[in-house]
Design a protein around this motif. Structure first.
Motif, PDB file in Angstrom:
ATOM      1  N   GLU A  95     -21.781 -95.780   4.594  1.00 26.97           N
ATOM      2  CA  GLU A  95     -23.162 -95.357   4.396  1.00 26.97           C
ATOM      3  C   GLU A  95     -23.987 -96.429   3.693  1.00 26.97           C
ATOM      4  O   GLU A  95     -25.127 -96.687   4.058  1.00 26.97           O
ATOM      5  CB  GLU A  95     -23.176 -94.058   3.584  1.00 26.97           C
ATOM      6  N   ARG A  96     -23.411 -97.089   2.704  1.00 27.42           N
ATOM      7  CA  ARG A  96     -24.175 -98.074   1.936  1.00 27.42           C
ATOM      8  C   ARG A  96     -24.634 -99.231   2.823  1.00 27.42           C
ATOM      9  O   ARG A  96     -25.763 -99.728   2.669  1.00 27.42           O
ATOM     10  CB  ARG A  96     -23.348 -98.605   0.766  1.00 27.42           C
ATOM     11  N   THR A 120     -19.938 -83.821  -4.428  1.00 28.19           N
ATOM     12  CA  THR A 120     -20.128 -83.744  -5.876  1.00 28.19           C
ATOM     13  C   THR A 120     -19.348 -84.813  -6.626  1.00 28.19           C
ATOM     14  O   THR A 120     -19.595 -85.034  -7.815  1.00 28.19           O
ATOM     15  CB  THR A 120     -19.712 -82.359  -6.403  1.00 28.19           C
ATOM     16  N   GLU A 121     -18.421 -85.503  -5.952  1.00 24.90           N
ATOM     17  CA  GLU A 121     -17.615 -86.529  -6.613  1.00 24.90           C
ATOM     18  C   GLU A 121     -18.069 -87.939  -6.269  1.00 24.90           C
ATOM     19  O   GLU A 121     -17.486 -88.919  -6.756  1.00 24.90           O
ATOM     20  CB  GLU A 121     -16.141 -86.356  -6.226  1.00 24.90           C
ATOM     21  N   ALA A 122     -19.112 -88.080  -5.454  1.00 24.38           N
ATOM     22  CA  ALA A 122     -19.540 -89.393  -4.976  1.00 24.38           C
ATOM     23  C   ALA A 122     -20.522 -90.052  -5.935  1.00 24.38           C
ATOM     24  O   ALA A 122     -21.153 -89.400  -6.776  1.00 24.38           O
ATOM     25  CB  ALA A 122     -20.167 -89.263  -3.595  1.00 24.38           C
ATOM     26  N   ASP A 123     -20.674 -91.372  -5.795  1.00 28.34           N
ATOM     27  CA  ASP A 123     -21.698 -92.125  -6.508  1.00 28.34           C
ATOM     28  C   ASP A 123     -22.993 -92.023  -5.699  1.00 28.34           C
ATOM     29  O   ASP A 123     -23.036 -92.413  -4.533  1.00 28.34           O
ATOM     30  CB  ASP A 123     -21.264 -93.585  -6.626  1.00 28.34           C
ATOM     31  N   GLY A 142     -26.849 -79.746   1.951  1.00 23.61           N
ATOM     32  CA  GLY A 142     -26.116 -80.005   0.720  1.00 23.61           C
ATOM     33  C   GLY A 142     -26.850 -80.983  -0.174  1.00 23.61           C
ATOM     34  O   GLY A 142     -27.253 -82.053   0.272  1.00 23.61           O
ATOM     35  N   ARG A 143     -27.024 -80.606  -1.435  1.00 16.97           N
ATOM     36  CA  ARG A 143     -27.637 -81.502  -2.423  1.00 16.97           C
ATOM     37  C   ARG A 143     -26.873 -81.333  -3.719  1.00 16.97           C
ATOM     38  O   ARG A 143     -26.955 -80.305  -4.371  1.00 16.97           O
ATOM     39  CB  ARG A 143     -29.124 -81.167  -2.592  1.00 16.97           C
ATOM     40  N   ALA A 144     -26.095 -82.357  -4.073  1.00 18.30           N
ATOM     41  CA  ALA A 144     -25.230 -82.264  -5.243  1.00 18.30           C
ATOM     42  C   ALA A 144     -26.051 -82.190  -6.526  1.00 18.30           C
ATOM     43  O   ALA A 144     -27.201 -82.643  -6.567  1.00 18.30           O
ATOM     44  CB  ALA A 144     -24.289 -83.468  -5.287  1.00 18.30           C
TER      45      ALA A 144
END
Length: 328
Positions: A95-96, A120-123, A142-144
């Protein structure tokens, strides 16, 4: 535009920003594509509000993501906007990398469908980096926690889990498993909330009937095997793809869907009504979601400040042949 030139978005970025590493022939193809789209390479950096949107999806093998891509692209096209489609599967470009490419091109907005914004565990730093470069960020499904400052469009996943579970309860099932996907993702954890609320209200809640697995057919088969060992008669799956794997697990044991085990999926993508038996599923309102996403993109291109209120749309239970009365 990258597809028009037959190159990657990263290559387009190198051409636009006059970076090395591109042959003259490829560079000429990219410039020709830019001109066909009425873009002037020399002026790109100075125009941060181009009528172009970067669309990032996890993959194209799951039919729900091409449905989103087509729905968003067609609506933006009617508004005179161009869409750059990128996929960020684990075994491909991350993705980056895509984010850096579309930021260099200078898109008006970047739309992320089921990306790391839901993990929820991603940067999540990359989203703020985009915003600092003048790109509006819109997240879908989804929005963490911590990303409440980003505009969001989603299906009500709590309601989706509840609808599927209540359908099985009405059919007499009391041992209902959840093939949950990976619970670190917001959509999966929210559907678990809906499943737990419905099964708890019926007095049949059992945490051991939740199984985390990948959003793949093989993941669904593994989840199905575990849940069948635990004596379920109905299974709520986190996606139609997982549900197909669950069905394989049922048939591998000589059991039948729905006579022995009922299965409910989620998404209702194009081919799902044609499975055998046709899959009962919870339908995402893709058309409504795409319309809302396109509206936000147009607003971003016009320089309008986007609302950060999460737009949540109601799902719909579609009952078909994969669910039936609980076995005696």
């Amino acid at each position: 535009m990258a597809s028009l030139a037959g190159v990657s978005t990263a290559t387009v970025s190198r051409v636009v920003n006059d970076r090395p590493g591109v042959s003259d022939a490829v560079r000429d193809r990219v410039v020709d594509a830019l001109r066909q789209l009425e873009w002037e390479p020399s002026g790109m950096r100075g125009n941060p509000r181009r009528r172009t949107v970067g669309l990032l999806v996890p993959e194209l093998t799951n039919p729900i993501f091409p449905a989103f891509a087509q729905g968003i692209e067609s609506r933006l096209g009617r508004s005179g906007m161009t869409t750059i489609l990128c996929t960020s599967s684990p075994d491909g470009v991350g993705e980056r990398v895509h984010v850096e490419a579309v930021a260099d091109i200078g898109v008006a907005a970047a739309v992320f469908v089921a990306g790391t914004h839901a993990d929820t565990e991603a940067d999540h730093g990359v989203y703020d980096e985009l915003r600092e470069r003048g790109v509006a960020v819109i997240v879908v499904n989804g929005r963490a926690p911590g990303l409440e400052h980003l505009p969001a469009v989603t299906t009500d996943d709590v309601e989706a889990g509840r609808l599927a579970t209540e359908h099985l309860l009405r059919l007499g099932h009391r041992r209902i498993g959840l093939a949950a996907g990976q619970l670190r993702y917001m959509a999966a954890s929210q559907r678990q909330v809906g499943w737990a609320a419905a099964s708890g209200a019926a007095g049949v809640h059992a945490d051991e009937l939740v199984v985390e697995e990948a959003y793949t057919i093989s993941g669904g088969r593994r989840a199905g095997d575990v849940l069948l060992d635990r004596g379920v008669t109905g299974i709520v799956a986190a996606s139609d793809v997982i549900a197909l794997g669950v069905g394989q697990a049922v048939r591998a044991r000589g059991l039948r869907v729905p006579e022995d085990v009922s299965v409910v999926g989620y998404d209702d993508s194009m081919l799902i009504p044609h499975t055998d038996p046709p899959l009962t599923t919870v339908r995402q309102p893709v058309d409504k979601l795409c319309r809302a996403i396109a509206r936000l993109c147009v607003q971003a291109a016009e320089g309008t400040q986007l609302s950060t209120t999460e737009l949540a749309f109601h799902p719909e239970l579609i009952a078909r042949g994969s669910t039936g009365p609980a076995p005696a």
